[in-house]
Design a protein around this motif. Structure first.
Motif: not given
Length: 381
Positions: A327, A329, A342-344
């Motif tokens: 992603c 990030s 930290q996102r997915c």
């Protein structure tokens, strides 16, 4: 395309006759003064008329593309003395060039510099290196000589760089060998990527036990040198030289293994090299001394030279190790060199992330037009 490799023949200044050493330094200084003015004028200052400066000016123009013109150092262009060169295997006729590499006699003769002839005996390892290049179809193109400090010990030495050339063609890659040089003190991570799969990966490391012992010995000797001086300073210098040779041998052997594997896999080499600015910040910062030593080898400089020499497609690209390949990030660093998005929530060993970026960009990286040949070889200085 034409590619180049360089053998640097280095000798202690004590091995050069004192009167010739003094004269050589004088000629080197005068030529650098002219070359500096030529450089500053945009290469418009007329060539000198006196010998041997006129000879060197002609040879410098011929060999300009093989010398890094990356600016002046303290206002001086520290260009070496350039020579035309001949390699003689079986008592062929002497063509009276500036440097004669005579394999039949096992020596090198340096001439045309205005102070007679400097003779250097070739070592077995140097003869072997030259012989291997000749078997690969290479020829001796030119030579450079200079007196200056060596990087590893800061001692003054007499140096002769023999530049060999050969014609080679790059093959069309079907895989990618991604090499991450940003992990420095953790080793050089690499992996072979085939389409959407990482089919092989590993890490190259020097003998960390020997490195650690030498670092402790150097630290002890440096302290004794500061307190008592004398022999301890010489011993500290010798220990630093041993450490440099150990790391240089690792660099040479690791580069050779990786290029040989790339050829076997018919892979293009894609290197994620550290940026000069980031390395400089680490060298000047509070990075621990036992880790700083790896900043000198992390680039594995010879990978590029060997890749070009054997026709292996080569390029340098950013293959992120802390950006999520799913992603894009920012990833959070976890213990044991793992990272987590930290996102997915994607989690993997940090050393594997650049390989996943290579998988993601495989089609782009495998395209032949991306691997345009670099006309400049590795610096000879």
């Amino acid at each position: 395309m034409r590619v180049h490799r360089t053998l640097v023949v280095r000798r202690k200044i004590e091995e050069i006759p004192p009167e010739k050493l003094v004269k050589f330094l004088e000629v080197q200084q005068k030529f650098r003064e002219w070359a500096t003015q030529w450089y500053k004028s945009g290469f418009k200052v007329p060539a000198p008329e006196e010998s041997p400066l006129k000879y060197f000016a002609v040879e410098l123009k011929y060999g300009m593309r093989l010398i890094p013109t990356n600016g002046l150092k303290n206002g001086v262009w520290r260009v070496p003395l350039p020579f035309d060169a001949q390699l003689r295997e079986n008592n062929e006729r002497d063509q009276s060039r500036g440097v004669l590499v005579d394999l039949s006699r096992g020596d090198i003769r340096i001439r045309k510099w205005g102070g007679g002839t400097i003779e250097i005996r070739l070592r077995k390892s140097e003869i072997k290196w030259i012989t291997q290049r000749l078997r690969e179809g290479a020829w001796l193109k030119l030579a450079y000589a200079w007196i200056g400090h060596t990087r590893q010990t800061n001692l003054v030495a007499f140096n002769l760089a023999l530049v060999f050339a050969r014609e080679t063609e790059q093959y069309h890659p079907i895989r990618i060998m991604a090499i991450d040089l940003n992990a420095l003190h953790n080793g050089v991570s690499w992996g072979v990527v085939d389409g959407e799969r990482v089919i092989r990966r590993d890490t190259e490391r020097p003998d960390l036990v020997r490195v650690g012992k030498l670092q402790k010995e150097i630290s002890r000797l440096d302290s004794l040198c500061a307190e008592r001086g004398g022999d301890y300073c010489e011993k500290a210098r010798e220990a630093k030289s041993r450490l440099w040779r150990l790391l240089r041998r690792f660099e040479d052997e690791a580069a050779k293994r990786l290029v040989e594997l790339a050829i076997k896999q018919k892979a293009a080499i894609v290197v994620d090299a550290p940026e000069d600015e980031s390395v400089r910040e680490l060298m000047e910062g509070n990075y621990t001394p036992n880790r700083k030593i790896y900043l000198n080898i992390g680039r594995l400089r010879r990978i590029r030279e060997l890749a070009e020499w054997y026709g292996v497609p080569y390029r340098e690209e950013r293959l992120y190790s802390t950006v999520c390949p799913r992603c894009e990030s920012r990833m959070e660093e976890l213990p044991n060199r793992k990272v987590k998005c930290q996102r997915c929530g994607f989690k993997a060993p940090r050393d594997k992330i650049p390989l996943l970026w290579a998988v993601r960009r495989f089609s782009e990286l495998i395209q032949p037009p991306s691997f345009s040949p670099n006309l400049l070889p590795a610096p000879v200085l």
